[in-house]
Enzyme design. Structure first.
Site, short mmCIF file in Angstrom:
data_model
loop_
_atom_site.label_atom_id
_atom_site.label_comp_id
_atom_site.label_asym_id
_atom_site.label_seq_id
_atom_site.Cartn_x
_atom_site.Cartn_y
_atom_site.Cartn_z
N SER A 1 47.59 21.10 -0.33
CA SER A 1 47.48 22.35 0.42
C SER A 1 46.52 23.32 -0.25
CB SER A 1 48.85 23.01 0.54
OG SER A 1 49.27 23.53 -0.71
N GLU B 1 40.43 18.73 -2.51
CA GLU B 1 40.42 18.42 -1.08
C GLU B 1 41.69 19.06 -0.51
OE1 GLU B 1 41.67 17.33 2.03
OE2 GLU B 1 41.57 15.17 1.63
N GLU C 1 47.45 24.50 10.42
CA GLU C 1 47.35 23.04 10.37
C GLU C 1 48.72 22.46 10.65
OE1 GLU C 1 45.69 19.54 7.39
OE2 GLU C 1 46.36 21.43 6.53
N LYS D 1 49.74 12.14 -11.22
CA LYS D 1 50.96 12.87 -10.82
C LYS D 1 51.16 12.64 -9.32
CE LYS D 1 54.27 15.98 -10.33
NZ LYS D 1 54.46 15.86 -8.86
N ALA E 1 47.10 26.48 -0.66
CA ALA E 1 47.88 27.35 -1.54
C ALA E 1 48.02 26.74 -2.93
CB ALA E 1 49.25 27.63 -0.93
N CYS F 1 44.78 14.88 6.58
CA CYS F 1 44.01 16.11 6.36
C CYS F 1 42.82 16.20 7.31
CB CYS F 1 43.52 16.17 4.91
SG CYS F 1 44.84 16.23 3.69
#
Length: 472
Positions: free
Chosen positions: A225, A246, A378, A173, A227, A280
């Site tokens: 993320s 991650e 971030e 995806k 979230a 990241c």
């Protein structure tokens, strides 16, 4: 989701007609590159069903044959490297040169070969006389690979190459922001594989929400993320899928006293600004001893002002735009807030509309408080807050004062001193005199809210396998 051959031009193989898909824009100019298919949850169901059906025969081929196929795929990635890099540059925004698009495509071939070449033998964990216990590693089944938009091709390879090597099948995806790059990569993989072994489902948020908890999925690999990672954990309660997450980071770097600033300046700069800060594990908070604070600030400011930024297809550029409007607004907000708090903007600090709608100047911010959102959040863009400290104990405490723990770095001429500080930093990886460098043989993953599970090398192969103990 159909298999294709390399005989047609790249974009023709992966895009659909204007009325049949979603327009994907050049990150720098916002011109339409092509139209990505918009798959549905029904398409997802079919892809997962096909993957489940194909998995036993794929696993039965054995490690040697699967590795041979992966090496052939790596060769094919290299054969199409320039076309892949140019598509990636336009869609994601990263320039061709520097540690950017050509680098990313090259890494795809390297990591694919590494997945093929890394040995994973049964482990003898107990032996006494005639008694013996061995750990073997079997395929899990179907792996769902959910990727991000910042390094869309490379991170997808991190997910699918080890999964395929271990005998799993994979449903990918891609991010809604960068589907074409991933569709092109999956096209290269698919032409070497039996039908159903790998497929990409280029859908909207509904498809993304459905994949993690799908009853046909045995493992979820996700980069994105925190979230969204939490929502994936919740969804996986439905199918008890194993997870590798991650979830990004707010990586801290500590420059120790008496560091040779001139010697580290370039590496420090690229530890921060690689992929225009959209990484990241890039350096996002820099703590510098007060004795060298101004020297480091000025060195970074000089590099920020002199490093070429612009459209990625211009061979001179090595910094590009923010990939999407949402990220551009986040960066703008954080810099505006820092300015309003009285922080010193030493370089950059503004959008660069003359270059394009989503460009933001490479920015160095000094004299900023630890509580400022630019330090706490971030930023994921071309901005670095530089903070002074007076003693190493204080620097370590402030560096660890974060919910996230993906990477960190220590900079010093004294290796023993640097290692002592590195041992106390709360991060999955701590680099010394570098930041963000990855090795396909070295495990990588985060702690705290940066996720869990490891990728790369033997650890990465084990993460997409089911351990089985055979005792006799």
């Amino acid at each position: 989701m159909t298999r294709t051959t390399a005989s047609r031009p790249l974009l023709e193989r992966i895009t659909v007609a204007e009325g049949e898909g979603r327009a994907i824009q050049d990150a720098a100019t916002r011109e339409v590159i092509g139209h990505a298919p918009v798959h549905t949850t029904e398409d997802l169901d079919r892809a997962i069903a096909a993957a489940r059906a194909a998995q036993p025969a794929w696993a039965a081929l054995g490690h040697a044959e699967r590795s041979r196929i992966l090496r052939a795929i790596a060769d094919d990635i290299e054969a199409e490297a320039e076309d892949l890099a140019r598509l990636l540059s336009r869609e994601q925004g990263k320039p061709l040169n520097g540690p950017n698009a050509r680098f990313e495509v090259g890494a795809c071939a390297v990591w694919t070969r590494n997945a093929a070449d890394t040995p994973l033998e049964p482990e003898v964990v107990f032996e006494a006389g005639a008694s013996r216990a061995e750990v073997h590693y079997d395929p899990l089944g179907v792996v769902a690979a959910i990727g991000p938009w910042n390094w869309p091709m490379m991170i997808t390879v991190w997910q699918i190459a080890p999964s395929l090597r271990m005998g799993n099948t994979v449903v990918v995806k891609p991010s809604e922001h960068t589907p074409l790059s991933v569709l092109a990569l999956v096209d290269v993989f698919a032409r070497h594989l039996p039908s159903g072994v790998v497929a990409a489902v280029s859908g909207d948020r509904e498809v993304g929400a459905a994949i993690a908890g799908h009853e046909g999925v045995d493992k979820v690999m996700f980069t994105g993320s925190t979230a969204t990672g939490r929502r994936i954990v919740e969804s996986s309660a439905q199918n008890l899928a194993r997870l590798t997450l991650e979830l990004g980071g707010n990586d801290a770097g500590i420059v120790l006293p008496d560091t040779d600033v001139a010697a580290i300046a370039q590496d420090l700069f690229w530890g921060i600004f690689i992929n225009t800060g959209q990484t990241c594990a890039s350096l996002k908070r820099l703590y510098v001893h007060e004795s060298q604070y101004e020297q480091v600030v000025q060195a970074l400011a000089d590099l920020a002002a002199s490093t070429p930024m612009g459209h990625g297809l211009d061979e001179a550029n090595v910094l590009g735009p923010l990939q999407n409007e949402t990220q551009f607004q986040i960066v703008s907000r954080l810099v505006d807030d820092a300015r309003a708090r009285g922080a010193r903007i030493v370089a950059g600090g503004h959008p660069a509309p003359a270059l394009g709608p989503l460009f933001f100047e490479a920015t160095v911010v000094a004299d900023i408080d630890d509580a400022a959102p630019l330090v706490v959040e971030e930023q994921f863009g071309p901005v670095i807050p530089v903070l002074a400290y007076t003693d190493v104990e204080e620097a370590v405490r402030r560096a660890n004062d974060s919910a996230q723990g993906l990477g960190a770095s220590v900079w010093s001429q004294d290796l023993d001193a640097a290692k002592a500080v590195a041992a106390r930093l709360q991060a999955g990886t701590v680099w010394i005199n570098q930041h963000g460098g990855l090795n396909p043989q070295v495990p990588f993953g985060g702690v705290k809210a940066s996720g869990y599970g490891q990728e790369f090398g033997v650890a990465g192969l084990k993460a997409v396998a089911a351990p089985k103990v055979i005792s006799y």
